[in-house]
Design a protein around this motif. Structure first.
Motif, PDB file in Angstrom:
ATOM      1  N   ALA A  68      43.585  28.048 -10.461  1.00 57.08           N
ATOM      2  CA  ALA A  68      42.460  28.807 -10.955  1.00 57.08           C
ATOM      3  C   ALA A  68      41.329  28.773  -9.977  1.00 57.08           C
ATOM      4  O   ALA A  68      40.338  29.548 -10.064  1.00 57.08           O
ATOM      5  CB  ALA A  68      42.096  28.409 -12.267  1.00 57.08           C
ATOM      6  N   ALA A  69      41.224  27.699  -8.996  1.00 58.49           N
ATOM      7  CA  ALA A  69      40.036  27.436  -8.360  1.00 58.49           C
ATOM      8  C   ALA A  69      40.020  28.498  -7.172  1.00 58.49           C
ATOM      9  O   ALA A  69      41.227  29.144  -6.857  1.00 58.49           O
ATOM     10  CB  ALA A  69      39.997  26.187  -7.786  1.00 58.49           C
ATOM     11  N   ALA A  70      38.905  28.944  -6.344  1.00 60.42           N
ATOM     12  CA  ALA A  70      38.790  29.558  -5.371  1.00 60.42           C
ATOM     13  C   ALA A  70      39.608  29.151  -4.069  1.00 60.42           C
ATOM     14  O   ALA A  70      40.290  29.658  -3.265  1.00 60.42           O
ATOM     15  CB  ALA A  70      37.456  29.865  -5.170  1.00 60.42           C
ATOM     16  N   GLU A  71      39.545  27.664  -4.038  1.00 57.06           N
ATOM     17  CA  GLU A  71      39.997  27.022  -2.916  1.00 57.06           C
ATOM     18  C   GLU A  71      40.944  25.968  -3.535  1.00 57.06           C
ATOM     19  O   GLU A  71      40.607  25.108  -4.252  1.00 57.06           O
ATOM     20  CB  GLU A  71      39.180  26.583  -1.848  1.00 57.06           C
ATOM     21  CG  GLU A  71      38.489  27.614  -1.146  1.00 57.06           C
ATOM     22  CD  GLU A  71      39.361  28.208  -0.056  1.00 57.06           C
ATOM     23  OE1 GLU A  71      40.437  27.960   0.116  1.00 57.06           O
ATOM     24  OE2 GLU A  71      39.046  29.389   0.301  1.00 57.06           O
ATOM     25  N   PRO A  72      42.178  25.837  -3.403  1.00 60.98           N
ATOM     26  CA  PRO A  72      43.059  24.805  -4.194  1.00 60.98           C
ATOM     27  C   PRO A  72      42.996  23.369  -3.612  1.00 60.98           C
ATOM     28  O   PRO A  72      43.243  22.330  -4.226  1.00 60.98           O
ATOM     29  CB  PRO A  72      44.342  25.453  -3.752  1.00 60.98           C
ATOM     30  CG  PRO A  72      44.497  26.223  -2.853  1.00 60.98           C
ATOM     31  CD  PRO A  72      43.121  26.845  -2.776  1.00 60.98           C
ATOM     32  N   GLY A  73      42.140  23.219  -2.316  1.00 62.65           N
ATOM     33  CA  GLY A  73      42.230  22.007  -1.828  1.00 62.65           C
ATOM     34  C   GLY A  73      42.866  21.796  -0.580  1.00 62.65           C
ATOM     35  O   GLY A  73      44.079  22.294  -0.313  1.00 62.65           O
ATOM     36  N   VAL A  74      42.371  20.870   0.177  1.00 61.97           N
ATOM     37  CA  VAL A  74      43.303  20.392   1.221  1.00 61.97           C
ATOM     38  C   VAL A  74      44.028  19.267   1.321  1.00 61.97           C
ATOM     39  O   VAL A  74      44.824  18.803   2.108  1.00 61.97           O
ATOM     40  CB  VAL A  74      42.423  20.141   2.387  1.00 61.97           C
ATOM     41  CG1 VAL A  74      41.550  21.509   2.747  1.00 61.97           C
ATOM     42  CG2 VAL A  74      41.564  19.069   2.313  1.00 61.97           C
ATOM     43  N   ASP A  75      44.068  18.384  -0.172  1.00 61.27           N
ATOM     44  CA  ASP A  75      45.196  17.484  -0.146  1.00 61.27           C
ATOM     45  C   ASP A  75      46.306  18.118  -0.444  1.00 61.27           C
ATOM     46  O   ASP A  75      46.639  19.132  -0.348  1.00 61.27           O
ATOM     47  CB  ASP A  75      44.852  16.701  -1.365  1.00 61.27           C
ATOM     48  CG  ASP A  75      44.535  17.450  -2.545  1.00 61.27           C
ATOM     49  OD1 ASP A  75      45.027  18.440  -2.826  1.00 61.27           O
ATOM     50  OD2 ASP A  75      43.385  17.185  -3.278  1.00 61.27           O
ATOM     51  N   LEU A  76      47.534  17.087  -0.724  1.00 60.46           N
ATOM     52  CA  LEU A  76      48.895  17.601  -0.615  1.00 60.46           C
ATOM     53  C   LEU A  76      49.094  18.488  -1.889  1.00 60.46           C
ATOM     54  O   LEU A  76      49.756  19.651  -1.731  1.00 60.46           O
ATOM     55  CB  LEU A  76      49.852  16.700  -0.599  1.00 60.46           C
ATOM     56  CG  LEU A  76      50.368  15.732   0.775  1.00 60.46           C
ATOM     57  CD1 LEU A  76      51.305  14.911   0.541  1.00 60.46           C
ATOM     58  CD2 LEU A  76      50.317  16.735   1.809  1.00 60.46           C
ATOM     59  N   ILE A  77      48.470  18.118  -3.125  1.00 62.28           N
ATOM     60  CA  ILE A  77      48.746  19.047  -4.085  1.00 62.28           C
ATOM     61  C   ILE A  77      48.103  20.492  -4.050  1.00 62.28           C
ATOM     62  O   ILE A  77      48.740  21.463  -4.306  1.00 62.28           O
ATOM     63  CB  ILE A  77      48.451  18.507  -5.550  1.00 62.28           C
ATOM     64  CG1 ILE A  77      49.013  18.953  -6.611  1.00 62.28           C
ATOM     65  CG2 ILE A  77      46.754  18.523  -5.520  1.00 62.28           C
ATOM     66  CD1 ILE A  77      48.776  18.193  -7.877  1.00 62.28           C
ATOM     67  N   GLY A  78      47.008  20.585  -3.294  1.00 58.67           N
ATOM     68  CA  GLY A  78      46.393  21.903  -2.894  1.00 58.67           C
ATOM     69  C   GLY A  78      47.224  22.599  -2.010  1.00 58.67           C
ATOM     70  O   GLY A  78      47.321  23.792  -2.129  1.00 58.67           O
ATOM     71  N   ARG A  79      47.803  21.917  -1.077  1.00 56.46           N
ATOM     72  CA  ARG A  79      48.568  22.649   0.039  1.00 56.46           C
ATOM     73  C   ARG A  79      49.850  23.333  -0.714  1.00 56.46           C
ATOM     74  O   ARG A  79      50.259  24.168  -0.214  1.00 56.46           O
ATOM     75  CB  ARG A  79      48.894  21.804   1.239  1.00 56.46           C
ATOM     76  CG  ARG A  79      47.513  21.513   1.982  1.00 56.46           C
ATOM     77  CD  ARG A  79      47.776  20.455   3.275  1.00 56.46           C
ATOM     78  NE  ARG A  79      48.809  21.005   4.052  1.00 56.46           N
ATOM     79  CZ  ARG A  79      48.975  20.388   5.147  1.00 56.46           C
ATOM     80  NH1 ARG A  79      48.983  18.900   5.344  1.00 56.46           N
ATOM     81  NH2 ARG A  79      49.851  20.695   6.096  1.00 56.46           N
ATOM     82  N   LEU A  80      50.464  22.348  -1.726  1.00 60.64           N
ATOM     83  CA  LEU A  80      51.729  22.989  -2.115  1.00 60.64           C
ATOM     84  C   LEU A  80      51.317  24.052  -3.352  1.00 60.64           C
ATOM     85  O   LEU A  80      52.321  24.941  -3.199  1.00 60.64           O
ATOM     86  CB  LEU A  80      52.324  21.710  -3.298  1.00 60.64           C
ATOM     87  CG  LEU A  80      53.180  20.664  -2.365  1.00 60.64           C
ATOM     88  CD1 LEU A  80      53.305  19.433  -3.296  1.00 60.64           C
ATOM     89  CD2 LEU A  80      54.211  21.171  -1.610  1.00 60.64           C
ATOM     90  N   VAL A  81      50.263  24.007  -3.965  1.00 58.43           N
ATOM     91  CA  VAL A  81      49.792  25.333  -4.825  1.00 58.43           C
ATOM     92  C   VAL A  81      49.547  26.277  -3.523  1.00 58.43           C
ATOM     93  O   VAL A  81      49.900  27.519  -3.859  1.00 58.43           O
ATOM     94  CB  VAL A  81      48.460  24.936  -5.276  1.00 58.43           C
ATOM     95  CG1 VAL A  81      48.039  26.114  -5.894  1.00 58.43           C
ATOM     96  CG2 VAL A  81      48.817  24.013  -6.352  1.00 58.43           C
ATOM     97  N   ALA A  82      48.977  26.266  -2.572  1.00 59.26           N
ATOM     98  CA  ALA A  82      48.644  27.417  -1.598  1.00 59.26           C
ATOM     99  C   ALA A  82      49.821  27.803  -0.914  1.00 59.26           C
ATOM    100  O   ALA A  82      50.012  28.721  -0.245  1.00 59.26           O
ATOM    101  CB  ALA A  82      47.494  26.798  -0.717  1.00 59.26           C
TER     102      ALA A  82
END
Length: 402
Positions: free
Chosen positions: A164-178
């Motif tokens: 739901a975030a504008a940027e999912p993040g640069v950690d691994l979970i964010g990179r998997l989401v993206a």
């Protein structure tokens, strides 16, 4: 060994044993447990996260975790530590930080209480002659269900917030989401399963390797001094870099020898699809085949005096001359551990930082062993730690660390 682990013959030996079925039930259908097209699809999404460049990008987090342990030890009055507990706390903190970023402090209490429950459950269900259905409300099944629900629920909540975030993040979970491939993306359940597998493989194997490496150094002053000399020569100046970590050649030899003597994954299992003959032995269809790194790593014909700690076994010349399947603590072939580079890099960084600043004296000659999914000490691994440099100041970082 090559018949079972290398392509294309590895396709005849599947992860369908009771052990892997239990692991799949409890840890999900992630990269370690999935098969066929599911595994290939997951591999395409996850491989970019474990390229050499991507792994090297985590060195600062690895260094920070090890330095925080050093600061705590510098200010510990007794300086008598349990290596197993200390290294598990170190590597779990690093894994949580790399996976969850700023949400790592929220995850850590859950991880500490749920991962051991799931690990023991996989072993019990995988090797037990009597298997109660997981739906039966036995005390053990209820304890497992609570652990699963707590871990899965928090993972799913974090994943959905990232979506739901504008940027999912640069950690691994964010990179998997993206992550996307031709418009395809991983589902929440798929991301959760990868997270759980990474938590298992991303901290436990490294903790085991570090625990036994430091225990062995604590009994071998000459090897410890040589590792310290290398650390002092390489880790100079500011924060150690990825290039510094790769220059720790003797430190890496120490870790490889520790992983030979105490392989984090002491056994691997597969189930044969078709009948085959291997080295003169008939393996019928449907038979479970067990591969034991522990046994291979202690064969006297491959490793003279196999119970003697000797990092010189891993000089470049020695490694070239030895059979390629003589050492496989991370598996081998297409299904070998994707995180091997990560584990070795983190272990080298941590070992060098700790040996540079402390002298280790192990208080026991041997360590009682146990295993669930991986090899562990059965109890404490006591070690006396003596400070070599002045008391360290408070950590230079102001961000939260789990």
């Amino acid at each position: 060994m090559g018949e079972l682990l290398n392509a294309p013959n590895h396709l005849n030996y599947r992860k369908d044993s009771e052990f892997y079925r239990a692991m799949r039930d409890l840890y999900g259908n992630g990269l370690v447990t999935s098969q066929d097209e599911t595994w290939l699809r997951q591999r395409r999404f996850i491989q970019p996260l474990f390229t050499p460049q991507s792994v090297d990008g985590h060195v600062t987090t690895m260094v920070d975790g090890a330095e925080r342990v050093a600061i705590r030890w510098h200010n510990c009055p007794s300086r008598l530590v349990d290596l197993g507990a200390e290294m598990t706390a170190l590597t779990l903190g690093v894994a949580a930080r790399i996976l969850f970023g700023v949400q790592a402090p929220q995850m850590l209490p859950v991880l500490r209480t749920t991962l051991p429950v799931l690990g023991r459950a996989v072993l019990q269900r995988g090797v037990s002659a009597v298997r109660f259905p997981s739906a039966w409300p036995t005390p053990g099944n209820r304890r497992i269900a609570r652990a699963e629900s707590r871990l899965d629920g928090l993972c799913d909540a974090i994943i959905e917030r990232r979506r739901a975030a504008a940027e999912p993040g640069v950690d691994l979970i964010g990179r998997l989401v993206a992550a996307q491939e031709c418009g395809d993306a991983l589902s929440t359940a798929e991301i959760r399963d990868q997270v759980k597998v990474f938590l298992l493989a991303g901290h436990d194997t490294t903790a085991t390797m570090l625990t036994f490496a430091l225990h062995l150094l604590g009994k071998n002053a000459g090897v410890q001094n040589r590792a310290r000399d290398e650390a002092e020569q390489v880790l100079v100046g500011g924060t150690p870099t990825a290039a510094d970590a790769h220059a720790l050649t003797y430190t890496t030899m120490v870790l490889k020898e520790a992983a030979r003597m105490y392989p984090p994954s002491p056994y691997l299992t597969r189930r044969a699809v078709e009948e085959r003959e291997v080295c003169g032995y008939r393996i019928p269809a449907g038979a479970d085949v067990n591969l034991a790194p522990w046994v291979v790593h202690h064969r006297a014909d491959l490793w003279p005096e196999p119970f003697r700690f000797d990092p010189e076994r891993f000089t470049p010349d020695s490694e070239r001359e030895r059979h390629k399947y003589a050492w496989f603590p991370f598996g081998h072939g297409p299904r070998g551990c994707i995180g091997q580079r990560f584990a070795m890099l983190e272990a080298a960084v941590a070992l060098a930082i700790l040996v540079r600043e402390f002298e280790f004296c192990s208080l026991s000659d041997s360590v009682a062993l146990t295993t669930d999914l991986l090899l562990h000490p059965a109890g404490e691994v006591p070690c006396r730690v003596r400070r070599r440099v002045p008391v360290r100041p408070a950590n230079r970082h102001t961000d939260q660390w789990p």
